[in-house]
Design a protein around this motif. Structure first.
Motif, PDB file in Angstrom:
ATOM      1  N   GLN A  46       7.877  -5.122   1.595  1.00 36.73           N
ATOM      2  CA  GLN A  46       9.081  -5.761   2.130  1.00 36.73           C
ATOM      3  C   GLN A  46       8.780  -7.175   2.614  1.00 36.73           C
ATOM      4  OE1 GLN A  46      11.028  -3.205   5.060  1.00 36.73           O
ATOM      5  NE2 GLN A  46      10.198  -1.394   4.040  1.00 36.73           N
ATOM      6  N   LEU A  47       7.652  -7.334   3.308  1.00 35.88           N
ATOM      7  CA  LEU A  47       7.280  -8.665   3.782  1.00 35.88           C
ATOM      8  C   LEU A  47       6.987  -9.596   2.609  1.00 35.88           C
ATOM      9  CD1 LEU A  47       4.942  -7.700   6.763  1.00 35.88           C
ATOM     10  CD2 LEU A  47       7.331  -8.418   6.858  1.00 35.88           C
ATOM     11  N   ALA A  48       6.293  -9.079   1.601  1.00 41.27           N
ATOM     12  CA  ALA A  48       5.986  -9.900   0.430  1.00 41.27           C
ATOM     13  C   ALA A  48       7.259 -10.310  -0.296  1.00 41.27           C
ATOM     14  CB  ALA A  48       5.059  -9.128  -0.512  1.00 41.27           C
ATOM     15  N   ARG A  49       8.226  -9.412  -0.373  1.00 46.08           N
ATOM     16  CA  ARG A  49       9.486  -9.743  -1.033  1.00 46.08           C
ATOM     17  C   ARG A  49      10.228 -10.845  -0.269  1.00 46.08           C
ATOM     18  NH1 ARG A  49      11.854  -7.374  -5.043  1.00 46.08           N
ATOM     19  NH2 ARG A  49      10.620  -5.451  -4.878  1.00 46.08           N
ATOM     20  N   ALA A  50      10.139 -10.798   1.060  1.00 50.35           N
ATOM     21  CA  ALA A  50      10.769 -11.848   1.856  1.00 50.35           C
ATOM     22  C   ALA A  50      10.071 -13.190   1.645  1.00 50.35           C
ATOM     23  CB  ALA A  50      10.751 -11.464   3.334  1.00 50.35           C
ATOM     24  N   VAL A  51       8.740 -13.163   1.556  1.00 48.00           N
ATOM     25  CA  VAL A  51       7.988 -14.402   1.339  1.00 48.00           C
ATOM     26  C   VAL A  51       8.329 -15.013  -0.014  1.00 48.00           C
ATOM     27  CG1 VAL A  51       5.675 -15.347   0.956  1.00 48.00           C
ATOM     28  CG2 VAL A  51       6.091 -13.791   2.871  1.00 48.00           C
ATOM     29  N   HIS A  52       8.394 -14.172  -1.043  1.00 49.29           N
ATOM     30  CA  HIS A  52       8.624 -14.654  -2.408  1.00 49.29           C
ATOM     31  C   HIS A  52      10.106 -14.634  -2.792  1.00 49.29           C
ATOM     32  CE1 HIS A  52       4.334 -14.850  -3.298  1.00 49.29           C
ATOM     33  NE2 HIS A  52       4.199 -13.672  -2.725  1.00 49.29           N
ATOM     34  N   GLN A  53      10.973 -14.504  -1.787  1.00 52.27           N
ATOM     35  CA  GLN A  53      12.420 -14.565  -1.996  1.00 52.27           C
ATOM     36  C   GLN A  53      12.885 -13.548  -3.033  1.00 52.27           C
ATOM     37  OE1 GLN A  53      13.649 -18.617  -2.655  1.00 52.27           O
ATOM     38  NE2 GLN A  53      12.527 -19.386  -0.890  1.00 52.27           N
ATOM     39  N   GLY A  54      12.372 -12.336  -2.911  1.00 53.07           N
ATOM     40  CA  GLY A  54      12.867 -11.227  -3.716  1.00 53.07           C
ATOM     41  C   GLY A  54      12.160 -10.984  -5.019  1.00 53.07           C
ATOM     42  N   GLU A  55      11.308 -11.897  -5.459  1.00 53.43           N
ATOM     43  CA  GLU A  55      10.651 -11.745  -6.755  1.00 53.43           C
ATOM     44  C   GLU A  55       9.206 -11.299  -6.563  1.00 53.43           C
ATOM     45  OE1 GLU A  55      10.993 -15.281  -8.998  1.00 53.43           O
ATOM     46  OE2 GLU A  55      13.191 -15.319  -8.963  1.00 53.43           O
ATOM     47  N   SER A  97       5.883  -9.363  -8.736  1.00 53.24           N
ATOM     48  CA  SER A  97       5.335  -8.803  -9.965  1.00 53.24           C
ATOM     49  C   SER A  97       4.937  -7.351  -9.724  1.00 53.24           C
ATOM     50  CB  SER A  97       4.113  -9.607 -10.409  1.00 53.24           C
ATOM     51  OG  SER A  97       3.056  -9.458  -9.467  1.00 53.24           O
ATOM     52  N   GLU A  98       4.766  -6.611 -10.800  1.00 49.52           N
ATOM     53  CA  GLU A  98       4.329  -5.225 -10.671  1.00 49.52           C
ATOM     54  C   GLU A  98       2.952  -5.157 -10.016  1.00 49.52           C
ATOM     55  OE1 GLU A  98       4.288  -1.273 -10.571  1.00 49.52           O
ATOM     56  OE2 GLU A  98       5.997  -2.550 -11.122  1.00 49.52           O
ATOM     57  N   ARG A  99       2.100  -6.118 -10.339  1.00 44.24           N
ATOM     58  CA  ARG A  99       0.772  -6.175  -9.728  1.00 44.24           C
ATOM     59  C   ARG A  99       0.879  -6.370  -8.223  1.00 44.24           C
ATOM     60  NH1 ARG A  99      -2.449 -10.736 -12.408  1.00 44.24           N
ATOM     61  NH2 ARG A  99      -0.546 -11.811 -11.768  1.00 44.24           N
ATOM     62  N   LYS A 100       1.799  -7.225  -7.784  1.00 37.90           N
ATOM     63  CA  LYS A 100       1.992  -7.477  -6.361  1.00 37.90           C
ATOM     64  C   LYS A 100       2.559  -6.246  -5.664  1.00 37.90           C
ATOM     65  CE  LYS A 100       2.426 -10.407  -2.790  1.00 37.90           C
ATOM     66  NZ  LYS A 100       1.344 -11.204  -2.206  1.00 37.90           N
ATOM     67  N   ARG A 101       3.509  -5.576  -6.294  1.00 34.49           N
ATOM     68  CA  ARG A 101       4.076  -4.364  -5.690  1.00 34.49           C
ATOM     69  C   ARG A 101       3.012  -3.280  -5.532  1.00 34.49           C
ATOM     70  NH1 ARG A 101       8.776  -5.731  -8.770  1.00 34.49           N
ATOM     71  NH2 ARG A 101       7.975  -4.576 -10.561  1.00 34.49           N
ATOM     72  N   ARG A 102       2.178  -3.151  -6.546  1.00 35.16           N
ATOM     73  CA  ARG A 102       1.135  -2.131  -6.485  1.00 35.16           C
ATOM     74  C   ARG A 102       0.129  -2.450  -5.379  1.00 35.16           C
ATOM     75  NH1 ARG A 102       0.316  -2.139 -11.393  1.00 35.16           N
ATOM     76  NH2 ARG A 102      -1.388  -3.652 -11.500  1.00 35.16           N
ATOM     77  N   TYR A 103      -0.249  -3.713  -5.280  1.00 37.34           N
ATOM     78  CA  TYR A 103      -1.205  -4.108  -4.243  1.00 37.34           C
ATOM     79  C   TYR A 103      -0.626  -3.913  -2.839  1.00 37.34           C
ATOM     80  CZ  TYR A 103      -3.314  -7.140  -0.811  1.00 37.34           C
ATOM     81  OH  TYR A 103      -3.841  -7.615   0.355  1.00 37.34           O
ATOM     82  N   THR A 104       0.613  -4.365  -2.626  1.00 32.54           N
ATOM     83  CA  THR A 104       1.190  -4.292  -1.285  1.00 32.54           C
ATOM     84  C   THR A 104       1.383  -2.845  -0.833  1.00 32.54           C
ATOM     85  OG1 THR A 104       3.395  -4.568  -2.282  1.00 32.54           O
ATOM     86  CG2 THR A 104       2.327  -6.537  -1.375  1.00 32.54           C
ATOM     87  N   ARG A 105       1.690  -1.968  -1.763  1.00 29.80           N
ATOM     88  CA  ARG A 105       1.818  -0.556  -1.382  1.00 29.80           C
ATOM     89  C   ARG A 105       0.453   0.021  -0.989  1.00 29.80           C
ATOM     90  NH1 ARG A 105       5.675   3.131  -1.483  1.00 29.80           N
ATOM     91  NH2 ARG A 105       5.089   5.328  -1.523  1.00 29.80           N
ATOM     92  N   ARG A 106      -0.563  -0.320  -1.747  1.00 28.18           N
ATOM     93  CA  ARG A 106      -1.901   0.163  -1.414  1.00 28.18           C
ATOM     94  C   ARG A 106      -2.399  -0.456  -0.112  1.00 28.18           C
ATOM     95  NH1 ARG A 106      -4.626  -0.188  -7.496  1.00 28.18           N
ATOM     96  NH2 ARG A 106      -3.518   1.620  -8.373  1.00 28.18           N
ATOM     97  N   ALA A 107      -2.051  -1.721   0.125  1.00 25.38           N
ATOM     98  CA  ALA A 107      -2.449  -2.363   1.378  1.00 25.38           C
ATOM     99  C   ALA A 107      -1.758  -1.700   2.566  1.00 25.38           C
ATOM    100  CB  ALA A 107      -2.114  -3.851   1.335  1.00 25.38           C
ATOM    101  N   THR A 108      -0.492  -1.331   2.397  1.00 28.03           N
ATOM    102  CA  THR A 108       0.214  -0.613   3.461  1.00 28.03           C
ATOM    103  C   THR A 108      -0.472   0.717   3.757  1.00 28.03           C
ATOM    104  OG1 THR A 108       2.316  -1.621   2.787  1.00 28.03           O
ATOM    105  CG2 THR A 108       2.440   0.335   4.173  1.00 28.03           C
ATOM    106  N   GLU A 140      -1.011 -17.980  -6.516  1.00 30.24           N
ATOM    107  CA  GLU A 140       0.418 -18.138  -6.243  1.00 30.24           C
ATOM    108  C   GLU A 140       1.047 -16.885  -5.647  1.00 30.24           C
ATOM    109  OE1 GLU A 140      -0.089 -17.030 -10.624  1.00 30.24           O
ATOM    110  OE2 GLU A 140      -1.012 -18.385  -9.151  1.00 30.24           O
ATOM    111  N   GLU A 141       0.341 -15.770  -5.677  1.00 31.57           N
ATOM    112  CA  GLU A 141       0.865 -14.531  -5.105  1.00 31.57           C
ATOM    113  C   GLU A 141       0.159 -14.157  -3.809  1.00 31.57           C
ATOM    114  OE1 GLU A 141       0.999 -11.314  -7.846  1.00 31.57           O
ATOM    115  OE2 GLU A 141       2.213 -12.383  -9.313  1.00 31.57           O
TER     116      GLU A 141
END
Length: 231
Positions: free
Chosen positions: A118-127, A129-140, A196-197
């Motif tokens: 959720q925080l990453a989506r706010a930083v990147h204004q909603g966009e 990547s699948e790689r970013k979603r996978r990483y942020t979930r694992r980081a959580t 950039e991510e």
């Protein structure tokens, strides 16, 4: 990126404050130093959190009554707290880690997005990547396990080890362990995500503030509210 003298001074002040807090908490848990100061340090986080919640209430009478009740309870139980300083710091340490573990962990349940996602989506204004979603979930998940592990170790040491040993872990090692976790996640992020991510800490903090503002209820539902400034 170089830091300004003001930023360096603020960072140094934060480090000194955390170190002093840890030292005073450790000595207080060991029965040394001022009992009143130790109790004040022990209850300060809880009192601050409750005070902020009461302050945000839209009912002044409820706010005033709550603050008076809280102060009255502190005055009434102060002698008891002075006799149980180590227990007070144990409850503080355990409660903090359980609360943070719950905050991160509950976002992993159900169909919603993980907290860091959720925080990453706010930083990147909603966009994202699948790689970013996978990483942020694992980081959580990693942060959830970190906080819950701290709570578990703290409880085991409190129950089965001398309180001095528990205090070293809970009071003296908490900040270094947290710093090590941040460094470890930074290294992990640098290895799995392109530049950039990888947002800065300032961008993440701004995204967190924006997220909280968006979750706050509007004061007047009939009046159109201006959109939040994403910058």
């Amino acid at each position: 990126m170089s830091l300004s003298p003001g930023q360096l001074l603020r960072g140094l002040a934060i480090v000194v404050f955390i170190a002093a807090w840890a030292f005073l908490a450790h000595t207080g848990s060991a029965g040394e130093g001022s009992g009143d100061l130790s109790v004040l340090l022990g209850v300060a986080p809880v009192v601050t959190a409750l005070g902020l919640l009461l302050w945000r209430s839209s009912h002044p009478a409820l706010t005033g009554a709550g603050i008076l009740a809280m102060l009255g309870g502190l005055a009434w139980y102060w002698p008891t707290l002075r006799e149980n300083i180590a227990l007070l710091f144990f409850i503080q340490h355990l409660g903090t880690n359980l609360a943070l573990g719950t905050l991160f962990g509950r976002s992993l349940l159900g169909s919603g997005e993980a907290l860091i996602t959720q925080l990453a989506r706010a930083v990147h204004q909603g966009e994202l990547s699948e790689r970013k979603r996978r990483y942020t979930r694992r980081a959580t998940l990693a942060w959830t396990l970190f906080f819950l592990s701290n709570a578990l170790i703290s409880t085991v040491l409190w129950l089965f080890a001398p309180h001095d040993v528990w205090s070293v872990f809970a009071n003296l090692l908490s900040a270094p362990l947290l710093a090590a976790m941040f460094i470890g996640e930074h290294i992990w992020r640098a290895n799995v995500l392109p530049p950039e991510e990888r947002p800065s800490i300032a961008q993440v903090a701004r995204a967190y503030r924006m997220r909280n503002q968006q979750k706050a209820p509007a004061t007047d539902l009939d009046t159109p509210q201006p959109p939040a400034n994403p910058s």
